[in-house]
Enzyme design. Structure first.
Site, PDB file in Angstrom:
ATOM      1  N   ASP A  10       0.818  -1.218   0.000  1.00 28.69           N
ATOM      2  CA  ASP A  10       0.000   0.000   0.000  1.00 28.69           C
ATOM      3  C   ASP A  10       0.852   1.268   0.000  1.00 28.69           C
ATOM      4  OD1 ASP A  10      -2.277  -1.636   0.166  1.00 28.69           O
ATOM      5  OD2 ASP A  10      -2.021  -1.793   2.320  1.00 28.69           O
TER       6      ASP A  10
ATOM      7  N   LYS B 220       1.939   2.158  -5.212  1.00 29.38           N
ATOM      8  CA  LYS B 220       2.608   1.694  -6.445  1.00 29.38           C
ATOM      9  C   LYS B 220       1.784   1.984  -7.689  1.00 29.38           C
ATOM     10  CE  LYS B 220       2.958  -2.407  -4.628  1.00 29.38           C
ATOM     11  NZ  LYS B 220       2.692  -2.115  -3.213  1.00 29.38           N
TER      12      LYS B 220
ATOM     13  N   GLY C  87      -4.534  -4.058  -4.556  1.00 32.58           N
ATOM     14  CA  GLY C  87      -5.440  -3.046  -5.092  1.00 32.58           C
ATOM     15  C   GLY C  87      -4.616  -1.819  -5.417  1.00 32.58           C
ATOM     16  N   HIS C  88      -4.451  -1.520  -6.695  1.00 31.13           N
ATOM     17  CA  HIS C  88      -3.634  -0.377  -7.106  1.00 31.13           C
ATOM     18  C   HIS C  88      -4.559   0.736  -7.601  1.00 31.13           C
ATOM     19  CE1 HIS C  88      -0.055  -3.328  -7.741  1.00 31.13           C
ATOM     20  NE2 HIS C  88      -0.279  -3.058  -6.479  1.00 31.13           N
TER      21      HIS C  88
ATOM     22  N   GLN D 229       1.907  -5.882  -3.223  1.00 29.03           N
ATOM     23  CA  GLN D 229       2.248  -5.946  -1.793  1.00 29.03           C
ATOM     24  C   GLN D 229       3.615  -5.276  -1.553  1.00 29.03           C
ATOM     25  OE1 GLN D 229       1.223  -9.340  -3.173  1.00 29.03           O
ATOM     26  NE2 GLN D 229      -0.816  -8.561  -2.891  1.00 29.03           N
TER      27      GLN D 229
HETATM   28  P1  IMP Z   1      -2.939 -12.857   1.492  1.00 31.32           P
HETATM   29  O1  IMP Z   1      -2.021 -12.247   0.491  1.00 31.32           O
HETATM   30  O2  IMP Z   1      -4.387 -12.628   1.224  1.00 31.32           O
HETATM   31  O3  IMP Z   1      -2.623 -14.313   1.728  1.00 31.32           O
HETATM   32  O4  IMP Z   1      -2.678 -12.119   2.909  1.00 31.32           O
HETATM   33  C1  IMP Z   1      -1.438 -12.254   3.615  1.00 31.32           C
HETATM   34  C2  IMP Z   1      -1.072 -10.950   4.315  1.00 31.32           C
HETATM   35  O5  IMP Z   1      -0.697  -9.986   3.323  1.00 31.32           O
HETATM   36  C3  IMP Z   1      -2.205 -10.304   5.098  1.00 31.32           C
HETATM   37  O6  IMP Z   1      -1.663  -9.647   6.232  1.00 31.32           O
HETATM   38  C4  IMP Z   1      -2.764  -9.260   4.137  1.00 31.32           C
HETATM   39  O7  IMP Z   1      -3.395  -8.196   4.812  1.00 31.32           O
HETATM   40  C5  IMP Z   1      -1.482  -8.807   3.456  1.00 31.32           C
HETATM   41  N1  IMP Z   1      -1.737  -8.281   2.106  1.00 31.32           N
HETATM   42  C6  IMP Z   1      -2.078  -8.974   0.996  1.00 31.32           C
HETATM   43  N2  IMP Z   1      -2.212  -8.149  -0.056  1.00 31.32           N
HETATM   44  C7  IMP Z   1      -1.925  -6.920   0.385  1.00 31.32           C
HETATM   45  C8  IMP Z   1      -1.860  -5.640  -0.248  1.00 31.32           C
HETATM   46  O8  IMP Z   1      -2.073  -5.476  -1.456  1.00 31.32           O
HETATM   47  N3  IMP Z   1      -1.528  -4.591   0.555  1.00 31.32           N
HETATM   48  C9  IMP Z   1      -1.240  -4.744   1.875  1.00 31.32           C
HETATM   49  N4  IMP Z   1      -1.288  -5.918   2.503  1.00 31.32           N
HETATM   50  C10 IMP Z   1      -1.625  -6.996   1.771  1.00 31.32           C
END
Ligand code: IMP
Length: 456
Positions: free
Chosen positions: A32, A35, A59-60, A234
């Protein structure tokens, strides 16, 4: 089907095979970092934008002329009509992909000739989210089935995008469904009905025209002198190997992931750009060593609208953590930083703490802890920095408040990396490229033309 790439001169057969024309843009904190906006700003300088990992957990967000677009899978370069690749390192939900195509079509943005999906990328089926729920990994995941889809990949029982084109696609899907139902039954979570598999196959078949060997496509584009931007999702601290395990996502978000997740050589990477916020945020579980106390945190959440673009969850804010950023710089080989959301802290605080190290067991740590249990007990060591007023409508770096420019200088001194770009708001025009900061080997950024729209 492969996108029609711009006709460029082929490189010389030798040497040019290793042409270094890939810039990696990645998140250097917990995701977040903004990007989407930065990739959109840079995309005009590139021929192709390729995503190398992750899924629709990302989510971009990009704001253009007051209109908001949130992309979860397709690189934000699509908004500049760039050729966009969804690389083999991704796990893709056909339903989410089709919804995104429809959203773009509504905005009049064509995708049929410009988007390619790797035949080696894995698919997220609806039952992956069911498995995620049943397995109940309590780390605050996004619930999109990302972990179970990557687990199937590692278990070598995954469904790949290339399978959609095979006559035995139905068999592969049914085998996955059978395996899932066996596990769901064992865990007392019912079963997934076969009509869900039929719907999934219909959605997947819509993807078929986009599927090709994108590794081959990218390597041949690099041979032809095309410029490639590799986009991560991420952030570094959510990397499955180098992040704050187990509170991480399931893929390699770090720079090495660009090679394995796209099928290009390490020689192709010419530059790594790290995006960092002027503070940090984290969503989901896991320790955030510099987490702000509630009152300060609420102010930042409100001013920065810190809610997840995918799940709407409130992000947890913390003070900028230079010890963490140094780790990110080293792991990724970050040569240039882009600082986003610098405007958010303006006018909110008299003093702003900056974390310069972690103390653990009475001693300063030399290395970022690999164990979460250690991270939980570290004590951040802060230096106090003067707060700055609101930015107003500044368009030049020299016009930004002195206290903020001093903050940037501290960051640069600590990391020995220049902050070349400062984002001062969500809009395309709120991006300041510093003319006073020169980064070796990064001339395109000196000449950055944020209004360059059309394909080369
Ligand atoms: P997953 O990717 O859904 O398996 O989640 C694993 C961890 O990564 C969790 O703490 C999510 O909140 C975090 N996470 C996954 N995608 C994002 C993102 O795009 N931004 C911030 N955190 C993320």
């Amino acid at each position: 089907m492969r996108p029609k790439l711009p006709a460029k001169e082929p490189g010389t057969p030798n040497g040019r095979i290793f042409r270094m024309s890939c810039t990696v843009v990645l998140g250097s904190q917990w995701g977040d970092e903004g990007k989407g906006k930065i990739v959109d700003s840079f995309a005009g300088q590139f021929d192709i934008v390729a995503r190398y990992q992750g899924a629709h957990n990302a989510g971009h967000t990009v704001w253009i002329g007051g209109e908001k677009t949130v992309l979860h899978l397709i690189p934000s370069g699509i908004l500049r009509q760039r050729y966009c690749v969804l690389g083999n390192g991704m796990v893709i939900s056909p339903l989410a992909f089709n919804l995104e195509l429809a959203m773009l079509a509504k905005k009049g943005i064509p995708t049929r000739e410009t988007v390619a999906v790797s035949n080696r990328a894995h698919l997220i089926a609806p039952w992956h989210a069911r498995l995620e729920e049943a397995r109940a990994t309590k780390i605050g995941t996004t619930g999109r089935g990302v972990g179970p889809a990557y687990a199937d990949k590692a278990d070598r029982i995954g469904i790949r995008a290339g399978d959609i084109l095979q006559p035995d696609f139905g068999k592969i899907v049914n085998a996955s469904l059978r395996e899932t139902n066996r596990e769901l039954m064992e865990r007392g979570h019912g079963t997934v009905l076969s009509n869900i598999a039929d719907q999934f196959m219909d959605e997947a078949e819509n993807m078929a025209p986009f599927v090709c060997d994108t590794g081959e496509l990218l390597r041949s584009a690099l041979r032809k002198n095309c410029e490639l931007l590799a986009e991560s999702a991420q952030g570094t601290m959510l990397d499955i190997d180098h992040g704050t395990y187990p509170f991480v996502t399931s893929s390699n978000t770090t720079a090495g992931g660009a090679c394995t997740g796209l099928g290009i050589s390490t020689f192709s990477i010419s530059h790594v750009v790290g995006i960092c916020k002027a503070y940090v945020t984290r969503v989901g579980g896991g320790k955030l060593p510099t987490e702000m106390e509630e009152t300060a945190g609420d102010k930042v959440v409100e001013a920065g609208q810190e809610f997840g673009a995918s799940t709407g969850r409130r992000r947890r804010p913390g003070w900028l953590d230079l010890f963490q950023l140094k780790y990110a710089v080293e792991i990724n080989g970050i040569q240039t930083l882009v600082m986003t959301k610098a405007d958010v802290l303006g006018g909110l605080f008299k003093t702003i703490p900056l974390c310069a190290g972690y103390r653990y067991g009475g001693k300063l740590l030399d290395e970022y802890p690999s164990k979460h249990s250690v991270l939980e007990q570290v004590e951040p060591v802060y230096t106090e920095h003067a707060g700055w007023p609101e930015f107003g409508d500044c368009r030049e770096y020299k016009d930004l408040p002195q206290a903020f420019r001093n903050y940037v200088r501290k960051v640069e001194d600590y990391l020995q990396v220049q902050v070349k770009v400062v984002s001062t708001g969500p809009g395309r025009e709120q991006t300041i490229v510093r003319r006073d900061a020169h980064v070796a080997g990064l001339t395109w950024m000196d000449d950055l033309d944020l209004n360059r729209e059309s394909a080369a």
